[in-house]
Design an enzyme around this catalytic site. Structure first.
Site, PDB file in Angstrom:
ATOM      1  N   SER A 115      48.944  32.127  26.511  1.00  0.00           N
ATOM      2  CA  SER A 115      48.497  33.291  27.261  1.00  0.00           C
ATOM      3  C   SER A 115      49.473  34.408  26.937  1.00  0.00           C
ATOM      4  O   SER A 115      50.663  34.289  27.222  1.00  0.00           O
ATOM      5  CB  SER A 115      48.503  32.956  28.759  1.00  0.00           C
ATOM      6  OG  SER A 115      48.229  34.109  29.514  1.00  0.00           O
ATOM      7  N   LYS A 141      44.810  33.465  24.323  1.00  0.00           N
ATOM      8  CA  LYS A 141      44.262  34.244  25.437  1.00  0.00           C
ATOM      9  C   LYS A 141      45.104  35.489  25.592  1.00  0.00           C
ATOM     10  O   LYS A 141      46.327  35.425  25.629  1.00  0.00           O
ATOM     11  CB  LYS A 141      44.292  33.379  26.699  1.00  0.00           C
ATOM     12  CG  LYS A 141      44.163  34.121  28.005  1.00  0.00           C
ATOM     13  CD  LYS A 141      44.011  33.136  29.158  1.00  0.00           C
ATOM     14  CE  LYS A 141      44.894  33.514  30.321  1.00  0.00           C
ATOM     15  NZ  LYS A 141      44.796  32.542  31.430  1.00  0.00           N
ATOM     16  N   LYS A 156      45.818  39.051  27.698  1.00  0.00           N
ATOM     17  CA  LYS A 156      45.634  39.739  28.972  1.00  0.00           C
ATOM     18  C   LYS A 156      45.121  41.144  28.711  1.00  0.00           C
ATOM     19  O   LYS A 156      45.596  41.821  27.784  1.00  0.00           O
ATOM     20  CB  LYS A 156      46.970  39.807  29.720  1.00  0.00           C
ATOM     21  CG  LYS A 156      47.488  38.444  30.150  1.00  0.00           C
ATOM     22  CD  LYS A 156      46.652  37.865  31.275  1.00  0.00           C
ATOM     23  CE  LYS A 156      47.275  36.597  31.818  1.00  0.00           C
ATOM     24  NZ  LYS A 156      46.525  36.047  32.950  1.00  0.00           N
ATOM     25  N   ASP A 169      41.722  37.615  29.485  1.00  0.00           N
ATOM     26  CA  ASP A 169      41.871  37.400  30.930  1.00  0.00           C
ATOM     27  C   ASP A 169      42.193  38.735  31.582  1.00  0.00           C
ATOM     28  O   ASP A 169      43.211  39.361  31.266  1.00  0.00           O
ATOM     29  CB  ASP A 169      42.994  36.386  31.191  1.00  0.00           C
ATOM     30  CG  ASP A 169      43.116  35.992  32.663  1.00  0.00           C
ATOM     31  OD1 ASP A 169      42.371  36.535  33.513  1.00  0.00           O
ATOM     32  OD2 ASP A 169      43.971  35.128  32.963  1.00  0.00           O
ATOM     33  N   GLU A 196      37.857  35.847  31.124  1.00  0.00           N
ATOM     34  CA  GLU A 196      38.340  35.232  32.360  1.00  0.00           C
ATOM     35  C   GLU A 196      38.498  36.272  33.461  1.00  0.00           C
ATOM     36  O   GLU A 196      39.095  37.324  33.252  1.00  0.00           O
ATOM     37  CB  GLU A 196      39.682  34.541  32.057  1.00  0.00           C
ATOM     38  CG  GLU A 196      40.261  33.742  33.222  1.00  0.00           C
ATOM     39  CD  GLU A 196      41.531  32.975  32.822  1.00  0.00           C
ATOM     40  OE1 GLU A 196      41.755  32.754  31.607  1.00  0.00           O
ATOM     41  OE2 GLU A 196      42.296  32.611  33.726  1.00  0.00           O
ATOM     42  N   ASP A 239      38.824  32.131  37.528  1.00  0.00           N
ATOM     43  CA  ASP A 239      40.158  31.626  37.877  1.00  0.00           C
ATOM     44  C   ASP A 239      40.364  31.943  39.363  1.00  0.00           C
ATOM     45  O   ASP A 239      40.050  31.102  40.230  1.00  0.00           O
ATOM     46  CB  ASP A 239      41.185  32.323  36.957  1.00  0.00           C
ATOM     47  CG  ASP A 239      42.644  32.031  37.284  1.00  0.00           C
ATOM     48  OD1 ASP A 239      42.925  31.413  38.314  1.00  0.00           O
ATOM     49  OD2 ASP A 239      43.541  32.437  36.504  1.00  0.00           O
ATOM     50  N   LYS A 293      43.485  25.441  38.304  1.00  0.00           N
ATOM     51  CA  LYS A 293      44.930  25.406  38.546  1.00  0.00           C
ATOM     52  C   LYS A 293      45.091  24.639  39.843  1.00  0.00           C
ATOM     53  O   LYS A 293      44.639  25.103  40.896  1.00  0.00           O
ATOM     54  CB  LYS A 293      45.485  26.822  38.728  1.00  0.00           C
ATOM     55  CG  LYS A 293      45.433  27.685  37.477  1.00  0.00           C
ATOM     56  CD  LYS A 293      45.906  29.106  37.777  1.00  0.00           C
ATOM     57  CE  LYS A 293      45.855  29.951  36.519  1.00  0.00           C
ATOM     58  NZ  LYS A 293      46.095  31.385  36.820  1.00  0.00           N
ATOM     59  N   GLY A 310      47.727  27.915  33.837  1.00  0.00           N
ATOM     60  CA  GLY A 310      49.157  27.865  34.135  1.00  0.00           C
ATOM     61  C   GLY A 310      49.564  29.061  34.969  1.00  0.00           C
ATOM     62  O   GLY A 310      48.834  30.046  35.075  1.00  0.00           O
TER      63      GLY A 310
HETATM   64  O1  OSB Z   1      45.644  34.392  35.295  1.00  0.00           O
HETATM   65  O2  OSB Z   1      46.087  32.647  34.218  1.00  0.00           O
HETATM   66  C1  OSB Z   1      46.475  33.625  34.858  1.00  0.00           C
HETATM   67  C2  OSB Z   1      50.300  33.792  34.830  1.00  0.00           C
HETATM   68  C3  OSB Z   1      50.547  34.270  36.096  1.00  0.00           C
HETATM   69  C4  OSB Z   1      49.489  34.590  36.910  1.00  0.00           C
HETATM   70  C5  OSB Z   1      48.174  34.398  36.466  1.00  0.00           C
HETATM   71  C6  OSB Z   1      47.929  33.875  35.210  1.00  0.00           C
HETATM   72  C7  OSB Z   1      49.019  33.597  34.370  1.00  0.00           C
HETATM   73  C8  OSB Z   1      48.884  33.123  33.009  1.00  0.00           C
HETATM   74  C9  OSB Z   1      50.039  32.319  32.459  1.00  0.00           C
HETATM   75  O3  OSB Z   1      47.946  33.398  32.293  1.00  0.00           O
HETATM   76  C10 OSB Z   1      49.612  31.103  31.754  1.00  0.00           C
HETATM   77  C11 OSB Z   1      50.769  30.174  31.478  1.00  0.00           C
HETATM   78  O4  OSB Z   1      51.473  29.740  32.426  1.00  0.00           O
HETATM   79  O5  OSB Z   1      50.979  29.859  30.315  1.00  0.00           O
HETATM   80 MG    MG Z   2      43.715  33.751  34.763  1.00  0.00          MG
END
Ligand code: OSB
Ligand code: MG
Length: 381
Positions: free
Chosen positions: A138, A164, A166, A192, A219, A244, A268, A296
């Site tokens: 991510s 992925k 952001k 995401d 996402e 999510d 999660k 995560g």
């Molecule tokens: O939306 O998946 C998410 C980290 C903090 C808060 C929300 C998210 C995330 C990540 C991190 O995408 C994913 C990871 O821990 O590798």
């Molecule tokens: Mg997410």
């Protein structure tokens, strides 16, 4: 028989190797709440609460979770006998709204303890079937499309099975198009939005442009509670939406499926109240042919152990956000640290009981900025 006589709460701070930015905020140093559950007979187990320092991803924070565990959750379970870890979630849920991350931390600690006591790997007692799980990366919001392309290319070269990215309005189409061009048409790419988009025309335009980029999924484009608007959006897009933040329980996963508000679930365990709820969502999605994957929350090696165990279940058909320790930390708090093979796989430690990694309690002690011991009988309320 499962009984916990003491829960020790500790907060540590771990500096991220690089800041991680999502649409709603940036994290440089992770505040992490760890739980150590001590059983009746000297056995102990660790868990991690995924709440962050600020209520941007979820209303919960490290501080609200600490309060909830101390005041309402720990008193319900300390000294109480359970026949199995699946009995813990209903006791924590009864008459309590929300606080799912706090509940999950306690519940997942019981699962880890049950595995420890049974001499079985956590993955096994959850029903895991795989010895290796695929991992994706991510990538946080970057200063420029060029910087993002570099990070994405490095990730593919490192072996990651999914990239992925952001996004947020204004830092989306141009960025993701550049990555698609850099990685080529077949590369496994996802985005995401962490709830940053609205149902208006401007944002719909961005979604339509992203829809042309052959993404594995988009996402959580809109607000957590907005299942109907996600359904409206899904009806207009070919790309599957993945929810999510919206899916905080098995019932919300069912709503997603029935409304066609999304076609993939990011599970999660921390967000949904723990493993029992995660297993229920996994089961439901398997019955309905909805792929799931394990998300995560920038966990330390302790939370990662719980996630890797869950991701070894058969319905986890897509790569999880299960990056190795080095992606985030100079040094993790478990031994061995989590690593990833050159083909993007994390090994599930099925040859060791419990979490499958040793927790560095001494280091945690030296990193702790506060701690509190909760035990049966010495509880408020
Ligand atoms: O939306 O998946 C998410 C980290 C903090 C808060 C929300 C998210 C995330 C990540 C991190 O995408 C994913 C990871 O821990 O590798
Ligand atoms: Mg997410």
């Amino acid at each position: 028989m499962l009984r916990v006589d003491e829960i020790v709460l500790r907060e540590i701070r771990l500096a991220l190797r690089e800041a991680f930015e999502i649409s709603s905020g940036s994290t440089r140093s992770r505040r992490i709440l760890l739980l150590e559950l001590r059983g009746a007979d000297g056995a102990s187990a660790w868990s991690e609460c995924v709440a962050g320092g600020f209520p941007n991803y979820s209303p919960e924070t490290v501080d609200t979770a600490w309060l909830a565990i101390r005041e309402w959750l720990a008193p319900r379970v300390l000294g109480r006998r359970f026949d199995g870890p699946d009995e813990v979630a209903p006791v924590l849920a009864r008459g309590i709204q929300g606080h799912r991350m706090a509940r999950a931390a306690v519940e997942m600690g019981f699962w880890a303890l049950a595995a420890e006591l049974a001499g079985e790997p956590l993955a096994r007692i959850l029903g895991g079937t795989r010895g290796r799980v695929e991992t994706g990366i991510s990538i946080g919001i970057q200063p420029s499309p060029e910087a993002l392309c570099r990070a994405a290319e490095e990730a593919i070269a490192a072996g990651y099975r999914k990239v992925k990215v952001k996004i947020r309005p204004g830092e989306d189409v141009e960025y993701v198009r550049a990555v698609r061009e850099a990685l080529g048409p077949k590369a496994p790419l996802a985005v995401d939005a962490n709830a940053a988009y609205t149902p208006g025309e401007a944002d719909l335009g961005a979604m339509r442009a992203l829809d042309e980029l052959d993404l594995m999924m988009i996402e959580q484009p809109m607000e957590a509670g907005d299942l109907l608007r996600h359904a409206d959006l899904q009806a207009r897009l070919a790309t599957p939406l993945c929810l999510d933040e919206s899916v905080d329980s098995p019932a919300r996963a069912e709503d997603m499926i029935r409304l066609d508000a999304g076609r993939i679930v990011n599970i999660k365990p921390g967000r949904v109240g723990g493993f029992a709820a995660s297993l229920a969502i996994h089961e439901l999605c398997r019955e309905r042919d909805v792929p799931v994957w394990c998300g995560g929350m920038l966990e330390s090696g302790i939370g990662r152990a719980h996630n890797v165990a869950l991701a070894s279940l058969p319905g986890f058909l897509l790569p999880g956000d299960l990056s190795p320790s080095r992606r985030y930390w100079e040094r993790d708090i478990v031994d061995p640290e989590w690593t990833m093979s050159a083909d993007g796989q994390v090994t599930v430690p099925v040859d060791r009981p419990g979490l499958g990694v040793a927790v560095d309690a001494e280091r945690i002690g030296s990193l702790a900025v506060r701690s509190e011991s909760l035990s049966a009988g010495s509880q408020p309320g």
